[in-house]
Design a protein around this motif. Structure first.
Motif, mmCIF file in Angstrom:
data_model
loop_
_atom_site.group_PDB
_atom_site.id
_atom_site.type_symbol
_atom_site.label_atom_id
_atom_site.label_comp_id
_atom_site.label_asym_id
_atom_site.label_seq_id
_atom_site.Cartn_x
_atom_site.Cartn_y
_atom_site.Cartn_z
ATOM 1 N N SER A 41 -4.996 65.969 -75.184
ATOM 2 C CA SER A 41 -5.729 64.784 -74.694
ATOM 3 C C SER A 41 -7.231 65.014 -74.683
ATOM 4 O O SER A 41 -7.946 64.396 -73.903
ATOM 5 N N ALA A 44 -11.525 61.347 -77.782
ATOM 6 C CA ALA A 44 -11.526 59.911 -77.506
ATOM 7 C C ALA A 44 -10.384 59.196 -78.206
ATOM 8 O O ALA A 44 -9.862 58.209 -77.684
ATOM 9 N N ARG A 46 -7.331 60.133 -78.624
ATOM 10 C CA ARG A 46 -6.134 60.179 -77.778
ATOM 11 C C ARG A 46 -6.262 59.225 -76.590
ATOM 12 O O ARG A 46 -5.310 58.520 -76.240
ATOM 13 N N ALA A 47 -7.424 59.218 -75.974
ATOM 14 C CA ALA A 47 -7.626 58.330 -74.833
ATOM 15 C C ALA A 47 -7.503 56.867 -75.242
ATOM 16 O O ALA A 47 -6.910 56.040 -74.524
ATOM 17 N N GLN A 48 -8.044 56.524 -76.391
ATOM 18 C CA GLN A 48 -8.000 55.142 -76.849
ATOM 19 C C GLN A 48 -6.586 54.722 -77.254
ATOM 20 O O GLN A 48 -6.193 53.572 -77.053
ATOM 21 N N LYS A 51 -4.916 53.761 -74.088
ATOM 22 C CA LYS A 51 -5.421 52.466 -73.610
ATOM 23 C C LYS A 51 -4.759 51.311 -74.375
ATOM 24 O O LYS A 51 -4.377 50.297 -73.770
ATOM 25 N N CYS A 275 -6.312 53.928 -84.277
ATOM 26 C CA CYS A 275 -6.029 54.110 -82.844
ATOM 27 C C CYS A 275 -4.817 53.316 -82.375
ATOM 28 O O CYS A 275 -4.261 53.593 -81.308
ATOM 29 N N TRP A 326 -10.267 50.412 -84.242
ATOM 30 C CA TRP A 326 -9.281 50.383 -83.167
ATOM 31 C C TRP A 326 -8.262 49.257 -83.281
ATOM 32 O O TRP A 326 -7.372 49.125 -82.446
ATOM 33 N N PRO A 342 -12.235 53.813 -73.184
ATOM 34 C CA PRO A 342 -11.722 54.629 -72.071
ATOM 35 C C PRO A 342 -12.585 54.454 -70.825
ATOM 36 O O PRO A 342 -13.786 54.176 -70.908
ATOM 37 N N ASP A 343 -11.982 54.613 -69.663
ATOM 38 C CA ASP A 343 -12.679 54.371 -68.398
ATOM 39 C C ASP A 343 -13.917 55.246 -68.235
ATOM 40 O O ASP A 343 -14.937 54.794 -67.709
ATOM 41 N N ASP A 344 -13.841 56.500 -68.684
ATOM 42 C CA ASP A 344 -14.994 57.383 -68.507
ATOM 43 C C ASP A 344 -16.175 56.964 -69.366
ATOM 44 O O ASP A 344 -17.329 57.219 -69.024
#
Length: 348
Positions: A41, A44, A46-48, A51, A275, A326, A342-344
């Protein structure tokens, strides 16, 4: 819309409508439980992907197709992911999507899940088995295109570095084999050195600086890199007094790659993994659950973006690590940019 990719399924689903390399499914069964097991993880992409999975599942929950959904990341530890998958099996999930830490290690537990009636679809780092379904890009084509582009761009002669992905992963092994096969046809292309960038900017930065420091008197003409280290490579070249505009590079469609291509006029080859693979994987699973005549393996042509269009793809308001590309050309899953960030990154 920035972020749309044109893709084509070269092997895929039968008897259902393919759109942009994916499938559109009219679900009949309702109230299903869906789980996603991610491994690594650290970037980005992976995070996307998670999401997008959550957004699509939320929409399907509103429609009553699914009753609950869950996503987790086990890291690079295959045993951790196996334990996680066993928990998903015991909790009665109807569908399990998985991006495997180790395809061989996870195969037995995924086959166990399938034997218990769970529909299992692996994506990206795929796991093949008699009762398992997979979806992903054509990894051989992905890597072959990178290597051929580099060799042709350099006129069949020059010095290059090879920056691999995550050591031991399904994708990295295939891509490296394909790079090697292409390079065998170009004896005047010299590989200065190679290493694992881990699909991670920090790891790639350390690796690239180490390689350049170890070979200070060797001219570098190109860098074949799998992805997520584009800005790190560029910054390492600058730190070592090398003009990035003189070095041909391959990479994925990270936001930062588009930025440095513009800034340094880099000759680049850009392709990547969409993504939206988890959403497409869920479509495959829904087709199976609803009795459609689904192919076991869906392979998507790796989308390629022309470096000349970097300005059209760059998002100056987003971090370098954000992955463009994406959604598909038809925006099959009704995604917005806000859904994917992603939130961050939103906090930056």
């Amino acid at each position: 819309m920035k972020g749309k990719l044109k893709t084509m399924a070269v092997l895929g689903m039968a008897a259902i409508m393919a759109i942009g390399g994916t499938v559109t499914v009219k679900a009949e069964k309702t109230g299903m439980k869906v789980a996603l097991s991610n491994s690594f993880s650290g970037n980005a992409w992976r995070a996307q992907t998670i999401k997008i999975f959550e957004k699509y599942c939320s929409d399907l929950k509103d429609e009553g197709v699914i009753s609950e959904f869950y996503a987790s990341s086990a890291g690079d530890d295959a045993q951790n992911q196996i334990n996680e998958l066993r928990n998903m099996i015991s909790q009665g999930y109807d569908i399990i999507l998985v991006n495997a830490a180790d395809s061989n290690a996870l195969k037995p537990v995924l086959e166990e899940a399938a034997d218990e009636g769970i529909t299992v679809v692996s994506y990206d780092n795929r796991v093949e088995g008699d009762n398992l379904y997979t979806i992903g890009i054509d990894e051989e084509k992905y890597a072959t295109q990178q290597a051929e582009w580099m060799c042709e761009t350099l006129g069949g002669k020059g010095n290059i570095y090879l920056i691999r992905g995550l050591e031991g992963s399904y994708n990295d092994n295939i891509r490296y084999e394909c790079w090697t096969k292409v390079l065998e046809n170009y004896p005047d292309i010299h590989v200065i050195a190679e290493g694992y960038g881990g699909w991670d900017a920090g790891t790639t930065s350390q690796l690239m600086n180490d390689l350049l420091a170890a070979n200070p008197d060797t001219e570098v003409n190109g860098i074949i890199q799998q992805g997520h280290g584009e800005v790190a490579m560029t910054e390492a070249l600058v730190q070592h007094g090398i003009d990035p505009g003189t070095v041909a590079m391959t990479g994925e469609y990270t936001n930062g790659f588009f930025r440095v291509i513009k800034e340094y006029n880099i000759n680049a080859f850009i392709e990547g993994l969409p993504c939206y693979l988890p959403a497409a994987a869920l479509d495959v699973a829904l087709a199976v659950v609803n009795g459609e005549d689904a192919e076991k393996d869906t392979i998507i042509d790796p989308p390629v973006i022309d470096a000349a269009d970097a300005d059209e793809w760059y998002h100056p308001e987003l971090p370098d690590t954000f992955m463009n590309g994406w959604t598909d050309d038809d925006n099959t899953w009704n995604l917005t940019l806000e859904d994917v960030i992603p939130d961050d990154m939103k906090a930056e």
